[in-house]
Structure formats: C-alpha cells, structure tokens
Design a protein around this motif. Structure first.
Motif, short mmCIF file in Angstrom:
data_model
loop_
_atom_site.label_atom_id
_atom_site.label_comp_id
_atom_site.label_asym_id
_atom_site.label_seq_id
_atom_site.Cartn_x
_atom_site.Cartn_y
_atom_site.Cartn_z
N MET A 113 61.16 -81.30 -7.08
CA MET A 113 60.14 -80.51 -7.78
C MET A 113 58.81 -81.25 -7.76
O MET A 113 58.74 -82.43 -8.12
N ARG A 114 57.77 -80.59 -7.30
CA ARG A 114 56.44 -81.20 -7.23
C ARG A 114 55.94 -81.53 -8.65
O ARG A 114 55.99 -80.70 -9.54
N ARG A 115 55.47 -82.77 -8.84
CA ARG A 115 55.06 -83.22 -10.16
C ARG A 115 53.59 -83.61 -10.16
O ARG A 115 53.14 -84.40 -9.32
N GLY A 116 52.85 -83.06 -11.12
CA GLY A 116 51.45 -83.41 -11.26
C GLY A 116 51.28 -84.63 -12.15
O GLY A 116 52.23 -85.15 -12.76
N LEU A 117 50.05 -85.10 -12.24
CA LEU A 117 49.72 -86.22 -13.11
C LEU A 117 49.78 -85.78 -14.56
O LEU A 117 49.32 -84.70 -14.92
N ASP A 118 50.33 -86.62 -15.41
CA ASP A 118 50.49 -86.30 -16.83
C ASP A 118 49.53 -87.11 -17.71
O ASP A 118 48.82 -86.56 -18.53
N HIS A 119 49.53 -88.42 -17.55
CA HIS A 119 48.57 -89.24 -18.29
C HIS A 119 48.50 -90.65 -17.72
O HIS A 119 49.32 -91.05 -16.89
N VAL A 120 47.50 -91.38 -18.17
CA VAL A 120 47.33 -92.78 -17.80
C VAL A 120 47.18 -93.57 -19.09
O VAL A 120 46.60 -93.09 -20.07
N VAL A 121 47.75 -94.78 -19.10
CA VAL A 121 47.63 -95.67 -20.26
C VAL A 121 46.47 -96.63 -20.03
O VAL A 121 46.44 -97.36 -19.02
N THR B 244 58.13 -90.30 -3.84
CA THR B 244 59.28 -90.05 -4.71
C THR B 244 58.83 -89.63 -6.10
O THR B 244 59.41 -88.73 -6.72
N LEU B 245 57.79 -90.26 -6.61
CA LEU B 245 57.32 -89.95 -7.96
C LEU B 245 56.74 -88.54 -8.07
O LEU B 245 57.03 -87.82 -9.02
N CYS B 246 55.89 -88.16 -7.12
CA CYS B 246 55.20 -86.88 -7.25
C CYS B 246 55.83 -85.77 -6.42
O CYS B 246 55.52 -84.59 -6.61
N ASP B 247 56.72 -86.12 -5.48
CA ASP B 247 57.42 -85.14 -4.64
C ASP B 247 56.45 -84.26 -3.85
O ASP B 247 56.70 -83.09 -3.62
N VAL B 248 55.32 -84.84 -3.47
CA VAL B 248 54.40 -84.19 -2.53
C VAL B 248 54.07 -85.21 -1.45
O VAL B 248 54.18 -86.42 -1.67
N PRO B 249 53.67 -84.76 -0.25
CA PRO B 249 53.38 -85.71 0.82
C PRO B 249 52.22 -86.64 0.47
O PRO B 249 51.19 -86.19 -0.04
N ALA C 177 47.39 -87.94 -1.84
CA ALA C 177 48.40 -86.95 -2.21
C ALA C 177 47.75 -85.91 -3.10
O ALA C 177 47.05 -86.25 -4.06
N GLN C 178 47.97 -84.63 -2.80
CA GLN C 178 47.45 -83.54 -3.61
C GLN C 178 48.58 -83.04 -4.52
O GLN C 178 49.45 -82.31 -4.09
N THR C 179 48.58 -83.46 -5.76
CA THR C 179 49.64 -83.04 -6.68
C THR C 179 49.27 -81.73 -7.35
O THR C 179 48.11 -81.28 -7.25
N PRO C 180 50.20 -81.08 -8.05
CA PRO C 180 49.85 -79.85 -8.76
C PRO C 180 48.78 -80.05 -9.84
O PRO C 180 48.14 -79.09 -10.25
N ARG C 181 48.60 -81.29 -10.29
CA ARG C 181 47.51 -81.57 -11.22
C ARG C 181 46.89 -82.90 -10.86
O ARG C 181 47.34 -83.95 -11.25
N GLY C 182 45.84 -82.84 -10.07
CA GLY C 182 45.09 -84.04 -9.73
C GLY C 182 45.47 -84.66 -8.41
O GLY C 182 46.60 -84.55 -7.93
N GLU C 183 44.52 -85.32 -7.82
CA GLU C 183 44.68 -86.00 -6.54
C GLU C 183 44.99 -87.46 -6.78
O GLU C 183 44.48 -88.08 -7.71
#
Length: 293
Positions: A1-9, A193-198, A209-215
């Motif tokens: 499942m394609r995963r977008g960025l959620d947050h950064v610490v 592996t983390l974002c499941d996008v190329p 990588a172009q994720t569903p939320r953020g590059e």
C-alpha cells in the motif's frame, strides 16, 4: 500500500523557544503535550502532515533500547548528544501496524516490537480528547542517526483540526522532505519499502519518490548545499535535512524574515530559512499561486 508522509520530529533543547521561532515564521503552534517516556511535544499541523517539536523533559523516564525494542526517548537523547538539534525522525502514514511490521520484517528492515501509546490532546474548542497511535519502526543499518517508522492513528478525528492548519505565513500544505546521504542509491530499497512507491534516479547524486502526500528527495550533501545554500547535516547514512512547504505568501514572508535576519536570500523562487534560525532545522517555503488569483 502506497504510504504518504505523516510527520517529522524536530528535536530541540527548549520547546518553548522553538515554538516562538515557528511562531515568528508565521505558523500556528499547538500547546505542550506529555509522553509517557520523558518527552513533551508541540505540534505544527498541515493538512495530513505535521511537524512534531520535541523536547526531552524527564530523562529518568527514558527506557534503554534493547534487542527488538526501539526506545523513542533513548534514540532522541542520543541524537541530541551526538548530532545536536534538528530533524531526528521521519514518519509515514499507516493503517495497520501489525501488517506493516510484517512488511518491514520481511524486507530485513524491521525486527522491532510495535509501540502503542495514547495521550490527552487539547482541542481549539477547549475539549480534552484522547489521541492514540501505533508505530512500526524501521531500521537502515547504514544510518545510525536516522529513525523512521510507520504511524497509525486510531482516533484521527480527535487529532486533526482545521483551526490548527491556518497559518499567517499562508502555508497551505507540504511539498516534501529532503534527505541527504553520501551515496543516495544505497538507501533506495529501504525508502522504497517504507513508502511503497518507486524511488527513482534523477541523477547519480539525487533520487526522488512521489508519495501520496509529499515528495521525498534524497540527495548528496554537496548537492543539497548547492541547491539550498546551507550546510547539510553531517554523519553516516541518511539524515533528514529539510522540510519543504507550499505557500502563496512566500515573497511576503521573505521580506519579514530578512528584516529579522532569519533568512539570507531567496533561491530560485524559494525562501530558505537556515538551521541557525530554527534550532538546527532547514525550512523551505516555495511560492504557489493564491487560490483567488
């Protein structure tokens, strides 16, 4: 499942001083929240993404890391001691921590127990609500100063707030994050592996990588400095170097920050706020057209 960025610490020594810096940049900054492992945070929300300002407030509550167990507090305490302030962790959006742990384990980047926790949150309407999360941690063996995890929110309706997403700097959303590494290609499979996008090669020293939320941009340290005009975080392996925002008020922000000496130059249509101005972090504001234009 394609995963977008959620947050950064964004790990800091003084969370209130860091909050004031973000406030000067035109962000709406949330109140302090306590974690059970000796840290406190303040949240800067965007639609579907947030920056977590984090401070270690009670070292006595920090548990030591152990085989198969990630200690959130211990990792950040070590990061602060060895790297100083800055972006310490990157999270991707998740839906099922157990399944995502299995994916990370199978790929050879996991091997950790999931972390489940909850805390109280204070909403703009005055109500106190519960927010809870499950975290599936990943490990890139070549990156000791980089921690990543997949984050599942169990009560997202209690966490996200349109009021917290209104910012005086006219930031409307996330453009992406920039990671640096000496050899970006060495981390291609880990990030894939983390974002499941190329994670694709733009050139030898730059992968995207172009994720569903953020590059996600992964570039060499020299290229980062050439592109953004600031020094890249040091260290072996991956580091989170910058967060990029979309803003229709970037030009006005540049003038205001120049007057406060929080920014040096606009670079190719970008406003780059250097680490010296924001507790070790690089923040990039990119001009977008206003909705009324």
């Amino acid at each position: 499942m394609r995963r977008g960025l959620d947050h950064v610490v964004h790990l800091v020594r003084d969370i209130d001083a860091a909050g004031e810096s973000y406030d000067l940049l035109g962000f709406t900054v949330g109140a302090r929240n306590a974690h059970p492992w000796g840290t406190e945070n303040r949240i800067v929300q965007l639609p579907g993404f947030f920056i977590e300002l984090l401070q270690i407030t009670d070292p006595s509550k920090i548990s030591a890391a152990a085989p198969g167990h990630v200690s959130f507090g211990a990792f950040n305490a070590h990061f602060l001691a060895t790297c100083g302030e800055g972006f310490s962790m990157l999270a991707f959006e998740g839906t099922d921590a157990a399944a995502e742990k299995g994916i990370l384990d199978q790929a050879g980047f996991g091997g950790f127990e999931t972390v489940d926790f909850s805390r109280k949150a204070h909403r703009p309407d005055g109500l106190d609500v519960e927010v809870s999360f499950s975290l599936a941690f990943a490990n890139d063996p070549a990156s000791p100063d980089f921690s990543a995890f997949i984050c599942t929110q169990h009560h997202p309706e209690n966490f996200w707030s349109a009021d917290f997403q209104r910012h005086a700097n006219m930031v409307s959303g996330l453009k992406g994050v920039v990671l640096v590494a000496d050899t970006p290609v060495e981390h291609q499979r880990f990030l894939n592996t983390l974002c499941d996008v190329p994670v694709l090669r733009a050139r030898d020293d730059w992968y995207v990588a172009q994720t569903p939320r953020g590059e996600i941009d992964v570039m060499s340290r020299p290229l980062f400095t050439e592109r953004y005009g600031v020094a890249a975080p040091k260290g072996p392996g991956l580091r989170v170097a910058a967060v990029r925002f979309a803003s229709s008020g970037a030009e006005e922000l540049r003038r205001a920050l120049a007057a406060r000496r929080m920014v040096e130059e606009t670079i190719a249509g970008m406003v780059v706020v250097p680490p010296r101005a924001v507790a070790g972090a690089t923040l990039v504001f990119e001009q977008t057209e206003s909705k009324s234009a």
